[in-house]
Design an enzyme around this catalytic site. Structure first.
Site, PDB file in Angstrom:
ATOM      1  N   ARG A 183       0.842  -1.216   0.000  1.00  0.00           N
ATOM      2  CA  ARG A 183       0.000   0.000   0.000  1.00  0.00           C
ATOM      3  C   ARG A 183       0.868   1.254   0.000  1.00  0.00           C
ATOM      4  O   ARG A 183       0.564   2.221  -0.692  1.00  0.00           O
ATOM      5  CB  ARG A 183      -0.939  -0.013   1.210  1.00  0.00           C
TER       6      ARG A 183
ATOM      7  N   HIS B  33      -7.217   8.370  11.441  1.00  0.00           N
ATOM      8  CA  HIS B  33      -6.763   6.975  11.498  1.00  0.00           C
ATOM      9  C   HIS B  33      -5.254   6.850  11.277  1.00  0.00           C
ATOM     10  O   HIS B  33      -4.758   5.754  10.990  1.00  0.00           O
ATOM     11  CB  HIS B  33      -7.540   6.105  10.497  1.00  0.00           C
TER      12      HIS B  33
ATOM     13  N   THR C 287     -17.021   8.202   1.951  1.00  0.00           N
ATOM     14  CA  THR C 287     -16.906   7.303   3.110  1.00  0.00           C
ATOM     15  C   THR C 287     -18.224   6.593   3.374  1.00  0.00           C
ATOM     16  O   THR C 287     -19.293   7.183   3.188  1.00  0.00           O
ATOM     17  CB  THR C 287     -16.451   8.046   4.390  1.00  0.00           C
TER      18      THR C 287
HETATM   19  N1  APR Z   1     -16.082   9.121  -5.155  1.00  0.00           N
HETATM   20  C1  APR Z   1     -16.777   9.210  -4.007  1.00  0.00           C
HETATM   21  N2  APR Z   1     -17.076   8.145  -3.254  1.00  0.00           N
HETATM   22  C2  APR Z   1     -16.651   6.939  -3.684  1.00  0.00           C
HETATM   23  C3  APR Z   1     -15.933   6.765  -4.882  1.00  0.00           C
HETATM   24  C4  APR Z   1     -15.647   7.930  -5.639  1.00  0.00           C
HETATM   25  N3  APR Z   1     -14.958   7.882  -6.784  1.00  0.00           N
HETATM   26  N4  APR Z   1     -15.643   5.440  -5.030  1.00  0.00           N
HETATM   27  C5  APR Z   1     -16.164   4.818  -3.970  1.00  0.00           C
HETATM   28  N5  APR Z   1     -16.787   5.710  -3.155  1.00  0.00           N
HETATM   29  C6  APR Z   1     -17.434   5.492  -1.855  1.00  0.00           C
HETATM   30  C7  APR Z   1     -18.090   4.148  -1.689  1.00  0.00           C
HETATM   31  O1  APR Z   1     -19.449   4.194  -2.154  1.00  0.00           O
HETATM   32  C8  APR Z   1     -18.001   3.961  -0.170  1.00  0.00           C
HETATM   33  O2  APR Z   1     -19.137   4.520   0.465  1.00  0.00           O
HETATM   34  O3  APR Z   1     -16.408   5.533  -0.889  1.00  0.00           O
HETATM   35  C9  APR Z   1     -16.765   4.752   0.230  1.00  0.00           C
HETATM   36  C10 APR Z   1     -15.565   3.916   0.626  1.00  0.00           C
HETATM   37  O4  APR Z   1     -15.881   3.245   1.776  1.00  0.00           O
HETATM   38  P1  APR Z   1     -14.845   2.372   2.630  1.00  0.00           P
HETATM   39  O5  APR Z   1     -14.060   1.493   1.749  1.00  0.00           O
HETATM   40  O6  APR Z   1     -15.650   1.743   3.718  1.00  0.00           O
HETATM   41  O7  APR Z   1     -13.854   3.451   3.220  1.00  0.00           O
HETATM   42  P2  APR Z   1     -14.002   4.404   4.469  1.00  0.00           P
HETATM   43  O8  APR Z   1     -15.414   4.844   4.683  1.00  0.00           O
HETATM   44  O9  APR Z   1     -12.953   5.445   4.321  1.00  0.00           O
HETATM   45  O10 APR Z   1     -13.587   3.442   5.651  1.00  0.00           O
HETATM   46  C11 APR Z   1     -13.431   4.007   6.912  1.00  0.00           C
HETATM   47  O11 APR Z   1     -12.585   2.001   7.838  1.00  0.00           O
HETATM   48  O12 APR Z   1     -11.383   0.258   7.066  1.00  0.00           O
HETATM   49  C12 APR Z   1     -11.379   1.311   7.946  1.00  0.00           C
HETATM   50  O13 APR Z   1      -9.685   2.637   8.884  1.00  0.00           O
HETATM   51  C13 APR Z   1     -10.257   2.261   7.666  1.00  0.00           C
HETATM   52  O14 APR Z   1     -10.286   4.616   7.349  1.00  0.00           O
HETATM   53  C14 APR Z   1     -10.950   3.426   7.018  1.00  0.00           C
HETATM   54  C15 APR Z   1     -12.321   3.360   7.651  1.00  0.00           C
END
Ligand code: APR
Length: 245
Positions: free
Chosen positions: A55, A106, A185
């Protein structure tokens, strides 16, 4: 204008960094939400380090995308501004966002810290040393106490950094925001939802930028169901045109 922006993995997706819960998030068929845990590290530190090394390499090669650039532009034009990012990459910073206007709740993937004592250091400065250890099949050891070093990020079930909590709390409690933007998110963590809702107070707007619905969508005053790289530059131009921020 007073603005809180909250970002997650979706904002870096268009830079080629896989999200955690998306279909491209799996690594060697392993679920990242199970790898980013103290239990996974205790069971197989070598495997977890391999994942983080890959990563780190991917992030080093990646470039900020228009979403990062739009958020940096908004930060530079807004006096009362905080970015609360769950992302451990450095793409917001590399897009020009001032470090003092940002909290990486985080942690930072380029920090490496001891799994036992308080020792920590910035990995980029010791990259060569780590790569050499890796080639020898060794795991990084603490120069102070010889325990295993670990990525300096917050894993599932771990405490958030108190200084970071303090910065966000200060921002949220000192006065209500006119606008909270939540982008990319799944907003699964209670503290993220809590900060978003408290920051906007009674009258602030809450704009969600995400192609999918999330648990925050029900509270949004406006939803942009598009990739962040398309929606955020437009939104920021609109905001900077409408308000003297
Ligand atoms: N633009 C906007 N949103 C997007 C895009 C994009 N191009 N591509 C994907 N998404 C959205 C998805 O629909 C989803 O809701 O981004 C989100 C990604 O979600 P996760 O993978 O769950 O990431 P995140 O919410 O940052 O996770 C939070 O969880 O795994 C832990 O510590 C880790 O910081 C992370 C935390």
């Amino acid at each position: 204008m007073r603005i809180l922006v909250i970002t997650g993995a979706g904002v870096s997706a268009e830079s080629g960094i896989p999200t955690f819960r998306g279909t491209d998030g799996y690594w060697r068929n392993l679920d990242p939400t199970k790898l980013a845990t103290p239990e996974a590290f205790a069971r197989d530190p070598s495997l977890v380090w391999d994942w983080y090394r890959e990563r780190r390499q991917r992030i080093r090669k990646a470039q900020p995308n228009p979403a990062h650039q739009a958020i940096a532009k908004l930060a530079l034009h807004t006096e009362g501004f905080l970015l609360l990012t769950q992302n451990v990459d450095d793409l917001h910073l590399r897009a020009g966002l001032p470090a003092e206007k940002m909290v990486q709740i985080h942690g930072d993937i380029f920090m490496t810290r001891c799994s036992r004592c308080d020792f920590q250091r910035y990995e980029l400065e010791h990259e060569h040393e780590y790569e050499k250890q890796h080639e020898n099949g060794d795991l990084p050891k603490c120069p102070e106490c010889s325990a295993l070093m670990r990525p300096g990020v917050v894993w599932f079930g771990e405490q958030l950094d108190l200084a970071n909590i303090g910065t966000v709390e200060n921002f949220v409690t000192s006065s209500d925001c006119d606008l909270v933007i939540v982008a990319g998110t799944t907003a699964l963590f209670g503290y993220v939802i809590d900060w978003a809702l408290r920051a906007r107070g009674q009258a602030g707007q809450l704009i969600e930028v995400n192609p999918e619905e999330t648990s925050l969508s029900q509270f949004a005053t406006r939803s942009l169901r598009e990739p962040a790289g398309a929606a955020l530059p437009r939104l920021v131009n609109e905001l900077l045109g409408n308000f003297s921020a």
